[in-house]
Design a protein around this motif. Structure first.
Motif, PDB file in Angstrom:
ATOM      1  N   ALA A   1      -5.504   2.423  -1.037  1.00  0.00           N
ATOM      2  CA  ALA A   1      -6.909   2.044  -1.196  1.00  0.00           C
ATOM      3  C   ALA A   1      -7.162   1.433  -2.573  1.00  0.00           C
ATOM      4  O   ALA A   1      -7.900   0.448  -2.701  1.00  0.00           O
ATOM      5  CB  ALA A   1      -7.804   3.259  -0.976  1.00  0.00           C
ATOM      6  N   ALA A   2      -6.543   1.988  -3.598  1.00  0.00           N
ATOM      7  CA  ALA A   2      -6.723   1.463  -4.957  1.00  0.00           C
ATOM      8  C   ALA A   2      -6.197   0.035  -5.082  1.00  0.00           C
ATOM      9  O   ALA A   2      -6.690  -0.743  -5.909  1.00  0.00           O
ATOM     10  CB  ALA A   2      -6.025   2.373  -5.960  1.00  0.00           C
ATOM     11  N   ARG A   3      -5.208  -0.323  -4.272  1.00  0.00           N
ATOM     12  CA  ARG A   3      -4.617  -1.667  -4.312  1.00  0.00           C
ATOM     13  C   ARG A   3      -5.160  -2.567  -3.202  1.00  0.00           C
ATOM     14  O   ARG A   3      -4.672  -3.681  -3.005  1.00  0.00           O
ATOM     15  CB  ARG A   3      -3.086  -1.565  -4.200  1.00  0.00           C
ATOM     16  CG  ARG A   3      -2.438  -0.937  -5.430  1.00  0.00           C
ATOM     17  CD  ARG A   3      -0.993  -0.549  -5.156  1.00  0.00           C
ATOM     18  NE  ARG A   3      -0.283  -0.137  -6.356  1.00  0.00           N
ATOM     19  CZ  ARG A   3      -0.394   1.045  -6.940  1.00  0.00           C
ATOM     20  NH1 ARG A   3      -1.239   1.946  -6.420  1.00  0.00           N
ATOM     21  NH2 ARG A   3       0.291   1.342  -8.024  1.00  0.00           N
TER      22      ARG A   3
ATOM     23  N   LEU B   1       4.039  -0.665  -2.121  1.00  0.00           N
ATOM     24  CA  LEU B   1       2.804  -0.840  -2.894  1.00  0.00           C
ATOM     25  C   LEU B   1       3.053  -1.426  -4.280  1.00  0.00           C
ATOM     26  O   LEU B   1       2.119  -1.879  -4.935  1.00  0.00           O
ATOM     27  CB  LEU B   1       2.067   0.498  -3.020  1.00  0.00           C
ATOM     28  CG  LEU B   1       1.429   1.046  -1.745  1.00  0.00           C
ATOM     29  CD1 LEU B   1       0.748   2.384  -2.027  1.00  0.00           C
ATOM     30  CD2 LEU B   1       0.431   0.053  -1.149  1.00  0.00           C
ATOM     31  N   GLN B   2       4.282  -1.443  -4.718  1.00  0.00           N
ATOM     32  CA  GLN B   2       4.606  -2.031  -6.014  1.00  0.00           C
ATOM     33  C   GLN B   2       4.592  -3.559  -5.977  1.00  0.00           C
ATOM     34  O   GLN B   2       4.650  -4.207  -7.027  1.00  0.00           O
ATOM     35  CB  GLN B   2       5.981  -1.547  -6.485  1.00  0.00           C
ATOM     36  CG  GLN B   2       6.070  -0.045  -6.705  1.00  0.00           C
ATOM     37  CD  GLN B   2       7.490   0.417  -6.977  1.00  0.00           C
ATOM     38  OE1 GLN B   2       8.371  -0.381  -7.301  1.00  0.00           O
ATOM     39  NE2 GLN B   2       7.716   1.710  -6.838  1.00  0.00           N
ATOM     40  N   HIS B   3       4.503  -4.144  -4.783  1.00  0.00           N
ATOM     41  CA  HIS B   3       4.588  -5.590  -4.631  1.00  0.00           C
ATOM     42  C   HIS B   3       3.222  -6.163  -4.255  1.00  0.00           C
ATOM     43  O   HIS B   3       2.665  -5.829  -3.203  1.00  0.00           O
ATOM     44  CB  HIS B   3       5.647  -5.946  -3.586  1.00  0.00           C
ATOM     45  CG  HIS B   3       7.018  -5.484  -3.974  1.00  0.00           C
ATOM     46  ND1 HIS B   3       7.861  -6.246  -4.758  1.00  0.00           N
ATOM     47  CD2 HIS B   3       7.672  -4.314  -3.729  1.00  0.00           C
ATOM     48  CE1 HIS B   3       8.990  -5.571  -4.963  1.00  0.00           C
ATOM     49  NE2 HIS B   3       8.900  -4.398  -4.354  1.00  0.00           N
ATOM     50  N   GLU B   4       2.705  -7.023  -5.091  1.00  0.00           N
ATOM     51  CA  GLU B   4       1.343  -7.533  -4.959  1.00  0.00           C
ATOM     52  C   GLU B   4       1.118  -8.250  -3.633  1.00  0.00           C
ATOM     53  O   GLU B   4       0.020  -8.231  -3.079  1.00  0.00           O
ATOM     54  CB  GLU B   4       1.035  -8.480  -6.120  1.00  0.00           C
ATOM     55  CG  GLU B   4      -0.365  -9.073  -6.104  1.00  0.00           C
ATOM     56  CD  GLU B   4      -1.471  -8.033  -6.227  1.00  0.00           C
ATOM     57  OE1 GLU B   4      -2.586  -8.288  -5.720  1.00  0.00           O
ATOM     58  OE2 GLU B   4      -1.214  -6.967  -6.818  1.00  0.00           O
ATOM     59  N   GLY B   5       2.149  -8.914  -3.103  1.00  0.00           N
ATOM     60  CA  GLY B   5       1.966  -9.682  -1.884  1.00  0.00           C
ATOM     61  C   GLY B   5       1.768  -8.855  -0.637  1.00  0.00           C
ATOM     62  O   GLY B   5       1.316  -9.378   0.395  1.00  0.00           O
TER      63      GLY B   5
ATOM     64  N   HIS C   1      -0.759 -13.644   6.072  1.00  0.00           N
ATOM     65  CA  HIS C   1      -0.578 -12.425   5.288  1.00  0.00           C
ATOM     66  C   HIS C   1       0.710 -11.740   5.739  1.00  0.00           C
ATOM     67  O   HIS C   1       1.191 -11.971   6.847  1.00  0.00           O
ATOM     68  CB  HIS C   1      -1.759 -11.458   5.479  1.00  0.00           C
ATOM     69  CG  HIS C   1      -3.082 -12.058   5.136  1.00  0.00           C
ATOM     70  ND1 HIS C   1      -3.537 -12.171   3.842  1.00  0.00           N
ATOM     71  CD2 HIS C   1      -4.052 -12.604   5.932  1.00  0.00           C
ATOM     72  CE1 HIS C   1      -4.730 -12.743   3.844  1.00  0.00           C
ATOM     73  NE2 HIS C   1      -5.061 -13.008   5.097  1.00  0.00           N
ATOM     74  N   TYR C   2       1.232 -10.892   4.856  1.00  0.00           N
ATOM     75  CA  TYR C   2       2.376 -10.080   5.274  1.00  0.00           C
ATOM     76  C   TYR C   2       2.210  -8.649   4.785  1.00  0.00           C
ATOM     77  O   TYR C   2       1.478  -8.356   3.840  1.00  0.00           O
ATOM     78  CB  TYR C   2       3.702 -10.678   4.816  1.00  0.00           C
ATOM     79  CG  TYR C   2       4.076 -10.464   3.365  1.00  0.00           C
ATOM     80  CD1 TYR C   2       4.754  -9.311   2.954  1.00  0.00           C
ATOM     81  CD2 TYR C   2       3.790 -11.426   2.408  1.00  0.00           C
ATOM     82  CE1 TYR C   2       5.118  -9.122   1.631  1.00  0.00           C
ATOM     83  CE2 TYR C   2       4.150 -11.250   1.080  1.00  0.00           C
ATOM     84  CZ  TYR C   2       4.814 -10.097   0.699  1.00  0.00           C
ATOM     85  OH  TYR C   2       5.173  -9.902  -0.613  1.00  0.00           O
ATOM     86  N   GLY C   3       2.921  -7.766   5.470  1.00  0.00           N
ATOM     87  CA  GLY C   3       2.910  -6.348   5.117  1.00  0.00           C
ATOM     88  C   GLY C   3       4.232  -5.732   5.490  1.00  0.00           C
ATOM     89  O   GLY C   3       5.243  -6.419   5.647  1.00  0.00           O
ATOM     90  N   ALA C   4       4.227  -4.421   5.657  1.00  0.00           N
ATOM     91  CA  ALA C   4       5.453  -3.711   6.000  1.00  0.00           C
ATOM     92  C   ALA C   4       5.124  -2.513   6.877  1.00  0.00           C
ATOM     93  O   ALA C   4       4.098  -1.850   6.686  1.00  0.00           O
ATOM     94  CB  ALA C   4       6.189  -3.252   4.746  1.00  0.00           C
ATOM     95  N   SER C   5       6.006  -2.275   7.822  1.00  0.00           N
ATOM     96  CA  SER C   5       5.957  -1.075   8.651  1.00  0.00           C
ATOM     97  C   SER C   5       7.048  -0.146   8.149  1.00  0.00           C
ATOM     98  O   SER C   5       8.222  -0.540   8.093  1.00  0.00           O
ATOM     99  CB  SER C   5       6.182  -1.432  10.119  1.00  0.00           C
ATOM    100  OG  SER C   5       6.205  -0.283  10.932  1.00  0.00           O
TER     101      SER C   5
END
Length: 324
Positions: free
Chosen positions: A188-190, A160-164, A145-149
């Motif tokens: 939370a919605a996403r 949050l605009q990016h599904e991944g 998985h990936y995310g962002a700080s």
């Protein structure tokens, strides 16, 4: 240790996590024995989410975690994108791949649990190409998985605009409350997991500092107090240190009596149900036990949360530098 689900990763993670910046020596020198004692304590306390980065101590934090023999069942998240080879404007898919492979080697794994973009510039996020590269690198099997700080609410909303994007790591504490209004509900919605860093505002919210407190030369609370090394909004949540000490004294008048202020601050964060885990760095194992105790405390009263929100808008928010 109570656990929550980390968004679309599906990981069940401890409410209190471990921030491992200090294991790289960026809060002052720390030897191998002290680092191992902290990691041992995390295991013993059921803290199963550890957050590090490739630049913490030039990879030392990752290497110490990778060498730790007792981390079965621990979810390790790392961060890439702040190394001088890419930051601030030389990002590429190849550069990200090289950084991710380096982190995996130091951590002793083939596939990383979670890789976070490490406070990359806002314009890079707006461009969006970097998220496509992360999708492709995930598809290659370099990470699960990936995310962002991120530094600000604006940056979080871009991510949050990016599904991944599976997770967001944000600055969120009693001295930095803005994320509660829009960012947390949208995440939370996403089904995007929220990792909270700096819950104690670089230690201000322990209530133990005075205006005469001095920090080691190698500690970012010394060399970045006014944003000389990186974002001014990071250290002490963007508040000038001496003013921060004054604000904490005011906060003590609002907080419940006979409860350590650090536990009040951690409980405040956990009282936001969109938060998955709270990462606080510790320099001593006993500090970790105190943090964990906040997970077992009763929620703060809604009226008290409201008082703190009003106080924040009136007294704190005007003092913050570097954006909220």
């Amino acid at each position: 240790m109570k656990q929550r689900i980390l968004g679309k990763t599906g990981y069940s993670v401890s409410e209190i996590g471990l921030g491992a910046w200090q294991l790289g020596g960026d809060f002052g020198p720390i030897d191998d024995a002290a680092a191992t004692a902290i990691l041992d304590a995390a295991n013993a306390q059921g803290v199963n989410f550890w957050d590090t980065a490739d630049v913490y101590g030039g990879g030392l934090s990752e290497s110490r975690i990778g060498a730790h023999a007792k981390r079965a069942g621990v979810h390790v998240a790392t961060k890439v994108g702040r190394a001088g080879t890419m930051f601030p404007d030389q990002y590429s898919k190849g550069g990200l791949r090289e950084s991710i492979l380096g982190s995996a080697k130091r951590l002793g794994v083939e596939t990383l649990d979670l890789v976070q973009l490490h406070t990359v510039p806002t314009d890079v996020m707006r461009d969006g190409q970097i998220f496509g590269w992360m999708d492709e690198l995930k598809a290659e099997g370099l990470m699960r998985h990936y995310g962002a700080s991120v530094e600000t609410v604006e940056e979080g909303l871009i991510c949050l605009q990016h599904e991944g994007v599976a997770t967001l790591q944000i600055i969120f504490n009693i001295l930095r409350q803005d994320a509660a209004k829009e960012l947390l509900p949208q995440a939370a919605a996403r089904n995007v997991g929220i990792i909270v860093r700096l819950p104690l505002a670089s230690g201000l919210l322990t209530g133990k500092y005075g205006k005469d407190t001095r920090f080691d030369a190698s500690d970012h609370r010394n060399y970045n107090a006014d944003g000389a090394a990186f974002s001014v909004g990071e250290t002490f949540s963007g508040i000038p240190f001496e003013r921060g000490v004054e604000l904490v004294q005011e906060l003590k008048g609002l907080a419940p009596e006979n409860v350590p202020l650090a536990q009040v601050a951690l409980r405040w964060v956990l009282d936001h149900p969109q938060v998955s885990t709270v990462i606080a760095g510790v320099s001593k194992p006993e500090q970790l036990a105190n943090n964990v105790a906040a997970s077992e405390r009763a929620s703060l009263f809604p009226a008290l949360m409201g008082q703190m929100a009003e106080w924040y808008e009136r007294e704190v928010k005007p003092e913050i530098r570097g954006g909220v």
